[in-house]
Design a protein around this motif. Sequence first.
Motif, PDB file in Angstrom:
ATOM      1  N   VAL A 135       0.850  -1.189   0.000  1.00  0.00           N
ATOM      2  CA  VAL A 135       0.000   0.000   0.000  1.00  0.00           C
ATOM      3  C   VAL A 135       0.889   1.244   0.000  1.00  0.00           C
ATOM      4  CG1 VAL A 135      -1.726   1.328   1.287  1.00  0.00           C
ATOM      5  CG2 VAL A 135      -1.929  -1.175   1.142  1.00  0.00           C
ATOM      6  N   LEU A 136       1.894   1.233   0.868  1.00  0.00           N
ATOM      7  CA  LEU A 136       2.795   2.389   0.956  1.00  0.00           C
ATOM      8  C   LEU A 136       3.546   2.611  -0.349  1.00  0.00           C
ATOM      9  CD1 LEU A 136       4.248   1.785   4.528  1.00  0.00           C
ATOM     10  CD2 LEU A 136       2.586   3.536   3.849  1.00  0.00           C
ATOM     11  N   ARG A 137       4.124   1.566  -0.899  1.00  0.00           N
ATOM     12  CA  ARG A 137       4.960   1.705  -2.093  1.00  0.00           C
ATOM     13  C   ARG A 137       4.137   1.893  -3.371  1.00  0.00           C
ATOM     14  NH1 ARG A 137      10.180   0.916  -2.170  1.00  0.00           N
ATOM     15  NH2 ARG A 137      10.145   0.075  -4.292  1.00  0.00           N
ATOM     16  N   ASP A 138       3.153   1.021  -3.581  1.00  0.00           N
ATOM     17  CA  ASP A 138       2.466   0.985  -4.870  1.00  0.00           C
ATOM     18  C   ASP A 138       1.238   1.883  -4.947  1.00  0.00           C
ATOM     19  OD1 ASP A 138       4.383  -0.847  -5.593  1.00  0.00           O
ATOM     20  OD2 ASP A 138       3.064  -2.591  -5.390  1.00  0.00           O
ATOM     21  N   GLU A 139       0.541   2.058  -3.837  1.00  0.00           N
ATOM     22  CA  GLU A 139      -0.680   2.856  -3.862  1.00  0.00           C
ATOM     23  C   GLU A 139      -0.419   4.319  -3.502  1.00  0.00           C
ATOM     24  OE1 GLU A 139      -3.617   1.577  -4.942  1.00  0.00           O
ATOM     25  OE2 GLU A 139      -2.544  -0.317  -5.262  1.00  0.00           O
ATOM     26  N   ILE A 140       0.458   4.541  -2.521  1.00  0.00           N
ATOM     27  CA  ILE A 140       0.723   5.902  -2.053  1.00  0.00           C
ATOM     28  C   ILE A 140       1.995   6.479  -2.670  1.00  0.00           C
ATOM     29  CG2 ILE A 140       1.110   7.329   0.008  1.00  0.00           C
ATOM     30  CD1 ILE A 140      -0.637   5.353   1.564  1.00  0.00           C
ATOM     31  N   GLY A 141       2.933   5.616  -3.049  1.00  0.00           N
ATOM     32  CA  GLY A 141       4.151   6.075  -3.715  1.00  0.00           C
ATOM     33  C   GLY A 141       5.313   6.381  -2.788  1.00  0.00           C
ATOM     34  N   ILE A 142       5.309   5.801  -1.592  1.00  0.00           N
ATOM     35  CA  ILE A 142       6.400   6.024  -0.648  1.00  0.00           C
ATOM     36  C   ILE A 142       7.447   4.944  -0.866  1.00  0.00           C
ATOM     37  CG2 ILE A 142       7.025   6.109   1.799  1.00  0.00           C
ATOM     38  CD1 ILE A 142       4.209   7.236   2.306  1.00  0.00           C
ATOM     39  N   LYS A 143       8.516   5.300  -1.524  1.00  0.00           N
ATOM     40  CA  LYS A 143       9.531   4.323  -1.930  1.00  0.00           C
ATOM     41  C   LYS A 143      10.651   4.137  -0.917  1.00  0.00           C
ATOM     42  CE  LYS A 143       7.456   3.763  -5.868  1.00  0.00           C
ATOM     43  NZ  LYS A 143       6.574   2.646  -6.096  1.00  0.00           N
ATOM     44  N   GLY A 144      10.677   4.949   0.150  1.00  0.00           N
ATOM     45  CA  GLY A 144      11.707   4.794   1.175  1.00  0.00           C
ATOM     46  C   GLY A 144      11.559   3.514   1.978  1.00  0.00           C
ATOM     47  N   VAL A 145      10.347   2.961   2.012  1.00  0.00           N
ATOM     48  CA  VAL A 145      10.093   1.690   2.678  1.00  0.00           C
ATOM     49  C   VAL A 145      10.501   0.598   1.697  1.00  0.00           C
ATOM     50  CG1 VAL A 145       8.365   0.234   3.784  1.00  0.00           C
ATOM     51  CG2 VAL A 145       8.156   2.713   3.902  1.00  0.00           C
ATOM     52  N   LYS A 146      11.400  -0.273   2.109  1.00  0.00           N
ATOM     53  CA  LYS A 146      11.984  -1.249   1.191  1.00  0.00           C
ATOM     54  C   LYS A 146      11.415  -2.657   1.369  1.00  0.00           C
ATOM     55  CE  LYS A 146      14.791   1.829  -0.379  1.00  0.00           C
ATOM     56  NZ  LYS A 146      14.416   2.523  -1.578  1.00  0.00           N
ATOM     57  N   TYR A 147      11.352  -3.372   0.260  1.00  0.00           N
ATOM     58  CA  TYR A 147      11.030  -4.800   0.284  1.00  0.00           C
ATOM     59  C   TYR A 147      12.344  -5.551   0.402  1.00  0.00           C
ATOM     60  CZ  TYR A 147       9.802  -9.474  -1.196  1.00  0.00           C
ATOM     61  OH  TYR A 147       9.640 -10.828  -1.239  1.00  0.00           O
ATOM     62  N   GLY A 148      12.434  -6.393   1.416  1.00  0.00           N
ATOM     63  CA  GLY A 148      13.645  -7.193   1.581  1.00  0.00           C
ATOM     64  C   GLY A 148      13.369  -8.667   1.404  1.00  0.00           C
ATOM     65  N   CYS A 149      12.594  -9.234   2.320  1.00  0.00           N
ATOM     66  CA  CYS A 149      12.389 -10.685   2.305  1.00  0.00           C
ATOM     67  C   CYS A 149      10.927 -11.087   2.149  1.00  0.00           C
ATOM     68  CB  CYS A 149      12.939 -11.292   3.596  1.00  0.00           C
ATOM     69  SG  CYS A 149      12.036 -10.761   5.081  1.00  0.00           S
ATOM     70  N   GLY A 150      10.011 -10.249   2.586  1.00  0.00           N
ATOM     71  CA  GLY A 150       8.596 -10.565   2.500  1.00  0.00           C
ATOM     72  C   GLY A 150       8.072 -11.453   3.613  1.00  0.00           C
ATOM     73  N   ILE A 151       8.946 -11.851   4.547  1.00  0.00           N
ATOM     74  CA  ILE A 151       8.521 -12.734   5.640  1.00  0.00           C
ATOM     75  C   ILE A 151       8.867 -12.156   7.014  1.00  0.00           C
ATOM     76  CG2 ILE A 151       8.546 -14.843   4.258  1.00  0.00           C
ATOM     77  CD1 ILE A 151      11.292 -15.497   5.551  1.00  0.00           C
ATOM     78  N   ALA A 152       9.083 -10.871   7.082  1.00  0.00           N
ATOM     79  CA  ALA A 152       9.358 -10.159   8.340  1.00  0.00           C
ATOM     80  C   ALA A 152      10.646 -10.607   9.018  1.00  0.00           C
ATOM     81  CB  ALA A 152       8.171 -10.268   9.305  1.00  0.00           C
ATOM     82  N   ALA A 153      11.595 -11.108   8.253  1.00  0.00           N
ATOM     83  CA  ALA A 153      12.840 -11.608   8.835  1.00  0.00           C
ATOM     84  C   ALA A 153      14.009 -10.635   8.705  1.00  0.00           C
ATOM     85  CB  ALA A 153      13.219 -12.938   8.186  1.00  0.00           C
ATOM     86  N   CYS A 154      13.934  -9.666   7.804  1.00  0.00           N
ATOM     87  CA  CYS A 154      15.106  -8.822   7.566  1.00  0.00           C
ATOM     88  C   CYS A 154      14.985  -7.403   8.115  1.00  0.00           C
ATOM     89  CB  CYS A 154      15.434  -8.775   6.082  1.00  0.00           C
ATOM     90  SG  CYS A 154      14.319  -7.751   5.097  1.00  0.00           S
ATOM     91  N   GLY A 155      13.771  -6.879   8.233  1.00  0.00           N
ATOM     92  CA  GLY A 155      13.568  -5.552   8.794  1.00  0.00           C
ATOM     93  C   GLY A 155      13.670  -4.392   7.826  1.00  0.00           C
TER      94      GLY A 155
END
Length: 152
Positions: A23-43
Amino acid sequence: MRLTVDGKTHDVDVEEDMPLLWVLRDEIGIKGVKYGCGIAACGACTVHINGEAVRSCQTSISDVDGPVTTIQGLGTPDILHVVQEAWIEKQVAQCGYCQSGQIMQAVAFLMETPDPTDAEIDEAMSGNLCRCGTYPRIREAVKLAVLKMPEA
């Protein structure tokens, strides 16, 4: 759904189980939040909800129960948050990919533990992975941020 992010209200039309990260990245456009692992393991995707550090990749939009703060809402280019200042002074970032999550984790941690020991810093930051291995600089930046924090 209505969502307050970095002080601004957003209406988004998404499925209730959509992860906050997307929602943050694709819908609102906030790109500072990064995708790392997708399973809450990397932070890498760490944001604050009501001041608490959460992994946005595993937080459904329907579970958001308060204002969201991202790295982009933490400080401004002209007035950085003290943790951001400390990160720059200690030259923490190498590749920089994990740093927004690291900073968000550190800010939430310092709000709960304003005068931490090295062991407490290491424990609090242990869930945020850095492939470049800048952990000693992360610890030093957290310690510097403690010195920069305004008195409560």
